[in-house]
Structure formats: structure tokens, C-alpha cells
Design a protein around this motif. Structure first.
Motif, PDB file in Angstrom:
ATOM      1  N   VAL A 157      70.964  73.016  97.309  1.00 14.48           N
ATOM      2  CA  VAL A 157      69.792  73.887  97.249  1.00 14.48           C
ATOM      3  C   VAL A 157      68.953  73.723  98.506  1.00 14.48           C
ATOM      4  O   VAL A 157      69.018  72.703  99.195  1.00 14.48           O
ATOM      5  CB  VAL A 157      68.935  73.597  95.997  1.00 14.48           C
ATOM      6  N   LEU A 158      68.157  74.753  98.775  1.00 11.90           N
ATOM      7  CA  LEU A 158      67.232  74.755  99.912  1.00 11.90           C
ATOM      8  C   LEU A 158      65.825  74.978  99.383  1.00 11.90           C
ATOM      9  O   LEU A 158      65.607  75.826  98.516  1.00 11.90           O
ATOM     10  CB  LEU A 158      67.609  75.879 100.888  1.00 11.90           C
ATOM     11  N   THR A 159      64.864  74.212  99.890  1.00 18.03           N
ATOM     12  CA  THR A 159      63.474  74.408  99.502  1.00 18.03           C
ATOM     13  C   THR A 159      62.595  74.512 100.740  1.00 18.03           C
ATOM     14  O   THR A 159      63.001  74.129 101.846  1.00 18.03           O
ATOM     15  CB  THR A 159      63.006  73.275  98.561  1.00 18.03           C
ATOM     16  N   HIS A 160      61.388  75.026 100.550  1.00 12.07           N
ATOM     17  CA  HIS A 160      60.473  75.319 101.653  1.00 12.07           C
ATOM     18  C   HIS A 160      59.095  74.784 101.310  1.00 12.07           C
ATOM     19  O   HIS A 160      58.659  74.861 100.159  1.00 12.07           O
ATOM     20  CB  HIS A 160      60.412  76.837 101.869  1.00 12.07           C
ATOM     21  N   CYS A 161      58.397  74.241 102.301  1.00 15.69           N
ATOM     22  CA  CYS A 161      57.072  73.644 102.134  1.00 15.69           C
ATOM     23  C   CYS A 161      57.181  72.422 101.220  1.00 15.69           C
ATOM     24  O   CYS A 161      58.227  71.781 101.145  1.00 15.69           O
ATOM     25  CB  CYS A 161      56.067  74.667 101.621  1.00 15.69           C
ATOM     26  N   ASN A 162      56.109  72.089 100.513  1.00 15.79           N
ATOM     27  CA  ASN A 162      56.146  70.962  99.575  1.00 15.79           C
ATOM     28  C   ASN A 162      55.605  71.410  98.234  1.00 15.79           C
ATOM     29  O   ASN A 162      54.505  71.939  98.143  1.00 15.79           O
ATOM     30  CB  ASN A 162      55.319  69.781 100.083  1.00 15.79           C
ATOM     31  N   THR A 163      56.390  71.187  97.197  1.00 16.52           N
ATOM     32  CA  THR A 163      56.037  71.682  95.860  1.00 16.52           C
ATOM     33  C   THR A 163      56.203  70.579  94.821  1.00 16.52           C
ATOM     34  O   THR A 163      56.449  70.856  93.651  1.00 16.52           O
ATOM     35  CB  THR A 163      56.941  72.857  95.483  1.00 16.52           C
ATOM     36  N   GLY A 164      56.063  69.343  95.253  1.00 22.33           N
ATOM     37  CA  GLY A 164      56.333  68.229  94.359  1.00 22.33           C
ATOM     38  C   GLY A 164      55.083  67.592  93.803  1.00 22.33           C
ATOM     39  O   GLY A 164      54.051  68.245  93.590  1.00 22.33           O
ATOM     40  N   SER A 165      55.145  66.289  93.572  1.00 26.00           N
ATOM     41  CA  SER A 165      53.999  65.549  93.042  1.00 26.00           C
ATOM     42  C   SER A 165      52.820  65.590  94.001  1.00 26.00           C
ATOM     43  O   SER A 165      51.663  65.513  93.577  1.00 26.00           O
ATOM     44  CB  SER A 165      54.398  64.093  92.778  1.00 26.00           C
ATOM     45  N   LEU A 166      53.085  65.726  95.290  1.00 28.97           N
ATOM     46  CA  LEU A 166      52.014  65.806  96.268  1.00 28.97           C
ATOM     47  C   LEU A 166      51.222  67.104  96.139  1.00 28.97           C
ATOM     48  O   LEU A 166      50.056  67.174  96.526  1.00 28.97           O
ATOM     49  CB  LEU A 166      52.579  65.697  97.692  1.00 28.97           C
ATOM     50  N   ALA A 167      51.846  68.149  95.616  1.00 30.12           N
ATOM     51  CA  ALA A 167      51.223  69.472  95.540  1.00 30.12           C
ATOM     52  C   ALA A 167      50.716  69.815  94.147  1.00 30.12           C
ATOM     53  O   ALA A 167      50.158  70.894  93.943  1.00 30.12           O
ATOM     54  CB  ALA A 167      52.223  70.537  95.993  1.00 30.12           C
ATOM     55  N   THR A 168      50.902  68.908  93.194  1.00 36.02           N
ATOM     56  CA  THR A 168      50.580  69.177  91.793  1.00 36.02           C
ATOM     57  C   THR A 168      49.920  67.950  91.168  1.00 36.02           C
ATOM     58  O   THR A 168      49.637  66.967  91.850  1.00 36.02           O
ATOM     59  CB  THR A 168      51.859  69.514  91.000  1.00 36.02           C
ATOM     60  N   GLY A 169      49.744  67.995  89.855  1.00 36.22           N
ATOM     61  CA  GLY A 169      49.256  66.815  89.155  1.00 36.22           C
ATOM     62  C   GLY A 169      50.296  65.726  89.078  1.00 36.22           C
ATOM     63  O   GLY A 169      49.974  64.545  88.924  1.00 36.22           O
ATOM     64  N   GLY A 170      51.554  66.095  89.209  1.00 32.21           N
ATOM     65  CA  GLY A 170      52.672  65.166  89.152  1.00 32.21           C
ATOM     66  C   GLY A 170      53.954  65.886  88.825  1.00 32.21           C
ATOM     67  O   GLY A 170      53.948  66.958  88.217  1.00 32.21           O
ATOM     68  N   PHE A 171      55.080  65.364  89.283  1.00 32.02           N
ATOM     69  CA  PHE A 171      56.435  65.864  89.044  1.00 32.02           C
ATOM     70  C   PHE A 171      56.783  67.065  89.903  1.00 32.02           C
ATOM     71  O   PHE A 171      57.815  67.090  90.544  1.00 32.02           O
ATOM     72  CB  PHE A 171      56.656  66.187  87.552  1.00 32.02           C
ATOM     73  N   GLY A 172      55.930  68.085  89.929  1.00 30.68           N
ATOM     74  CA  GLY A 172      56.156  69.198  90.834  1.00 30.68           C
ATOM     75  C   GLY A 172      56.673  70.453  90.168  1.00 30.68           C
ATOM     76  O   GLY A 172      57.104  70.450  89.022  1.00 30.68           O
ATOM     77  N   THR A 173      56.616  71.556  90.927  1.00 33.28           N
ATOM     78  CA  THR A 173      57.089  72.855  90.450  1.00 33.28           C
ATOM     79  C   THR A 173      58.531  73.060  90.917  1.00 33.28           C
ATOM     80  O   THR A 173      59.464  72.722  90.186  1.00 33.28           O
ATOM     81  CB  THR A 173      56.158  73.972  90.941  1.00 33.28           C
TER      82      THR A 173
END
Length: 349
Positions: A157-173
Motif C-alpha cells: 500500500v501507499l500512503t500520503h502525509c501523516n494520518t496516524g496517532s500523531l494526527a489523531t487521538g490515537g491509532f490513526g485513520t
């Protein structure tokens, strides 16, 4: 069952002193924490991207309201409701594109309206901010499960930017889906775009995945279409900062180009975001406000000029991907395939 070793990072934490934020500007070289002790400092942290990512911004702002109430009640007692309106406005103005910010503040404001003026509001507001935080983590875990179920592994898989625990309350989108699928053996390799000009992919996503024991391959943004054309990638998985009622999405600049390349090469394209990211008042993506960032972010790298003096720069922080280029939108309330205005309505429950 999800292996908890793939979920150890928390970038926003409430403390008695204030909101403890992992300073994402300094990663990966330094793991430094910033404690905001008032609403102004929370707004400043959002604007300066100490904290970033739509859900994390909303959570930080909710805690900022708690700090504002603490200060205003101490300052004016029963007049605190009138004074806190300025703090709410300052927090909402910190960044314009991510709808979660306004959503969280609206929820906190609704609670404020129902509270008595002569009683200290801090505990009630803190409980609501913590609910917002906890609900986000639960939603992310649910999205991780729903999104992973769509992936036939072993996949790349390929992902872009940051969408994980750093970008959310935890765990990520989007990274939550990747975390869940990796723990189940459905993903065997993750590619991450570097994500110019802030390099969230290089600085944050690579750091976060390696912290949680998930191997990652970093690529320059311009490599992505070539990689998709080689048949190596089965899914592009990204997040969203705002979703219009018809399924158009705003996400970090470069997402639209990825969607075009993915459709051309018949690679499936997944958007993962909580329903709080959906702006039901916007019929389509044409109305999404796009934040314009300072040109210096493009003209410099790590504080050093990379373009000749006098060069101009155009620096939109986000772009809009139309719904017809998206295969699936994953939310905590369900999955929408080939999103459209009618199909998106299934999430209004």
C-alpha cells in the motif's frame, strides 16, 4: 485481535497543568513536548503545527476550551461565558480547512450554553473533551477494522502525509487501517510519500511506523505515479481534513494527483476519516476553504534557502479530490463505495 505493540504513540495528552503536545515540527530528530497552559497557547500550537492532523487539532482545541474556562472563571466568575467567546473564536481561526476543529468547538460550546454561570465549569468541560478524545480513538479502531476487511493480502500500500496517532487521538485513520491490516498479515509493505513541503511522510509517518515496528519504504512524491504504474501497489490509503456531502475530499496537497494516477493505473483508492470530518453543509468540494501557507515553506528546507532570492512560491496546504476518483470512504459508521451524494446519506444515522 490487534497487536498493541503497533499502537503506542499519543501526541495529545491532558495533564493538570495543561495540554501536553508532542512537537511534530522537531520530529524525527527530537522527541520534544510542548505544554499549552492557556487557550492562546493551544491556538498558537495549532497554527504553528506543533499539533496537526484534523482529529488531533479538534481534540487539542477541546482541551483548549477547558483551559479557557479555567482562566475565565478565575478572572470573572459568573461572567465567564461572555469572556470565553473570544477564546472560542481564536481557537477556530487557528486553521481553516480541517472541519474537526469547528466540530469539536461547536460541541464544547453547546455544553457551555447549558452550564450554570455561577459554578466552576472546568470539570464538566474536561469530561466532554476527554469524551471527544476517547471517542476518536474508538472510531479509529473501528475504521481500522472496516478498512482492513477490504484488503486482500498480502498487499503493498501507499500512503500520503501523516494520518496516524500523531494526527489523531490515537491509532490513526488511514494509518489505523494500515496498522490493523499489518497486524493481521494483510499488508506486507508500506510505501510513504515524503509529502513536501512539510515532509510529514518523511518526518512523521516513517518515524511513527518504525516506532510501532511496522517497516516502511519512503519515496519522493514524484515517484508515486511511476510506482503505481509498476503494478506494485494494490491500494492507496489516505485520510481527509474535510469531506463534502457528495464525497469530494480535501486532504494534504498531492492527494488529488495520487487519485488521478491511481485511477489511471487501476489501483484502488481508499479515504479513511471519522464522520466528524464530513461537512454536510457543503454540497461539493468546490466550497471547501483551502488554507494558503507561507511561501517560505516552499522556498526553504530545514531553514536553508533552496531557491534564488526573489523567487515567488504558491503554497496551498490542501487540494480537493473529486468523489468519482475515490473507490471507498471508510468511517466509523460504515463504508461508502463509489461515494456520491445519495450514498453518503447512509452515514447520517
Amino acid at each position: 485481535m490487534l497487536n498493541t505493540k503497533h499502537d503506542r504513540i499519543r501526541a495529545v495528552v491532558w495533564t493538570e497543568r495543561g495540554v501536553r503536545l508532542l512537537d511534530q515540527r522537531r520530529l524525527p530528530q527530537e522527541e520534544t513536548y510542548w505544554t499549552a497552559t492557556c487557550a492562546f497557547e493551544v491556538a498558537e500550537a495549532i497554527t504553528k503545527m506543533v499539533v496537526r492532523g484534523a482529529p488531533a487539532i479538534g481534540i487539542a482545541a477541546a482541551y483548549g476550551v477547558v483551559l479557557a474556562a479555567r482562566a475565565r472563571f478565575a478572572e470573572a466568575n459568573s461572567n465567564w461565558k461572555a469572556l470565553i467567546k473570544t477564546d472560542l473564536q481564536d481557537l477556530e481561526a487557528a486553521r481553516p480547512t480541517a472541519v474537526n476543529l469547528a466540530w469539536a468547538l461547536k460541541r464544547m460550546a453547546a455544553l457551555i450554553n447549558g452550564l450554570p454561570s455561577d459554578v466552576d465549569p472546568e470539570n464538566a468541560l474536561l469530561a466532554e473533551a476527554q469524551r471527544i478524545h476517547e471517542e476518536d480513538i474508538a472510531a479509529n479502531r473501528r475504521m481500522g477494522e472496516l478498512g482492513a476487511a477490504l484488503i486482500e493480502g498480502p498487499a503493498k500500500v501507499l500512503t500520503h502525509c501523516n494520518t496516524g496517532s500523531l494526527a489523531t487521538g490515537g491509532f490513526g485513520t488511514a494509518l489505523g487501517v494500515i496498522r490493523y491490516a499489518y497486524s493481521e498479515g494483510q499488508i506486507n509493505e508500506v510505501f510513504a510519500d515524503e509529502t513536501r513541503p512539510w515532509l510529514q511522510g518523511a518526518r512523521l509517518t516513517a518515524w511513527e511506523l518504525l516506532q510501532d515496528g511496522i517497516p516502511v519504504v519512503l519515496i519522493a512524491d514524484s515517484v508515486a505515479p511511476y510506482l503505481l504504474g509498476q503494478g506494485q501497489i494494490q491500494w492507496v490509503i489516505i485520510g481527509a481534513d474535510r469531506i463534502a456531502a457528495n464525497g469530494d475530499i480535501a486532504n494534504k496537497i498531492g492527494s488529488y494527483g495520487l487519485a488521478v494516477a491511481a485511477r489511471h493505473h487501476r489501483v484502488r483508492f481508499m479515504v479513511v476519516a471519522p464522520t466528524s470530518t464530513i461537512d454536510w453543509n457543503l454540497p461539493d468540494g468546490m466550497g471547501i476553504p483551502i488554507e494558503q501557507r507561507p511561501p517560505e515553506e516552499v522556498l526553504t528546507l530545514a531553514g536553508k534557502e533552496i531557491a534564488i532570492s526573489g523567487t515567488k512560491a504558491y503554497n496551498p496546504a490542501f487540494d480537493v479530490t473529486p468523489a468519482h476518483l475515490i473507490d471507498v470512504i471508510v468511517t466509523e459508521k460504515g463504508v461508502v463505495h463509489q461515494p456520491s451524494s445519495e450514498r453518503m446519506k447512509t452515514l447520517q444515522v
